[in-house]
Write a protein that holds these residues in place. Sequence first.
Motif, PDB file in Angstrom:
ATOM      1  N   GLN A   1     -21.154 -37.548  26.647  1.00  0.00           N
ATOM      2  CA  GLN A   1     -20.157 -36.769  27.454  1.00  0.00           C
ATOM      3  C   GLN A   1     -21.370 -35.444  27.393  1.00  0.00           C
ATOM      4  N   ARG A   2     -22.074 -34.668  26.449  1.00  0.00           N
ATOM      5  CA  ARG A   2     -22.223 -33.438  26.244  1.00  0.00           C
ATOM      6  C   ARG A   2     -23.407 -33.537  24.988  1.00  0.00           C
ATOM      7  N   MET A   3     -24.188 -33.103  25.148  1.00  0.00           N
ATOM      8  CA  MET A   3     -24.784 -32.479  23.602  1.00  0.00           C
ATOM      9  C   MET A   3     -24.269 -31.282  23.435  1.00  0.00           C
ATOM     10  N   ASP A   4     -23.246 -31.339  22.451  1.00  0.00           N
ATOM     11  CA  ASP A   4     -22.398 -30.180  21.964  1.00  0.00           C
ATOM     12  C   ASP A   4     -23.358 -29.264  21.366  1.00  0.00           C
ATOM     13  N   ASN A   5     -23.970 -28.910  20.638  1.00  0.00           N
ATOM     14  CA  ASN A   5     -25.447 -28.018  19.896  1.00  0.00           C
ATOM     15  C   ASN A   5     -25.768 -28.869  19.182  1.00  0.00           C
ATOM     16  N   VAL A   6     -27.165 -27.447  18.285  1.00  0.00           N
ATOM     17  CA  VAL A   6     -28.342 -27.761  17.423  1.00  0.00           C
ATOM     18  C   VAL A   6     -28.124 -27.333  16.329  1.00  0.00           C
TER      19      VAL A   6
END
Length: 145
Positions: free
Chosen positions: A4-9
């Motif tokens: 769906q998306r990259m949430d965080n690093v």
Amino acid sequence: MAIQRMDNVGIVVEDMDAAVAFFVELGMELEGRTEVEGLVPDRCTGLDGVHCEIAMLRSPDGHGRLELSKYLSPEVIKGPRNPPHNVLGMHRVMFAVDDIEDTVARLRPHGAALVGQIARYEDSFLLCYLRAPEGFMVGLAQQLD
């Protein structure tokens, strides 16, 4: 199924206050700080006895997020400090900035140091890598008009 998306690093740090101050000065917004411990973080990380302080920061556009983690237990395993750019694994987080020279100047009092120098890529970008206080690299990119 696609993501769906990259949430965080996520970045593990020793000095949470200094790391938060660095990224706030860069322009990120602190969403919140909390501590986690117990069965869920133990299972998720594969570690026993996790007790971790977490700070979540958000980019001004609301799409990028950075999770800083300070392990209170188990003890942090210290790897090599200031690894060169060609070490395998995650080597930097890149941010688009309006004014690269101003950003570098504002981050220096927070412990940032240029890895090389500010470089021009054709007539498109100014680019540089900074070493952040915890030793990881932060990339900056200024698009040229």
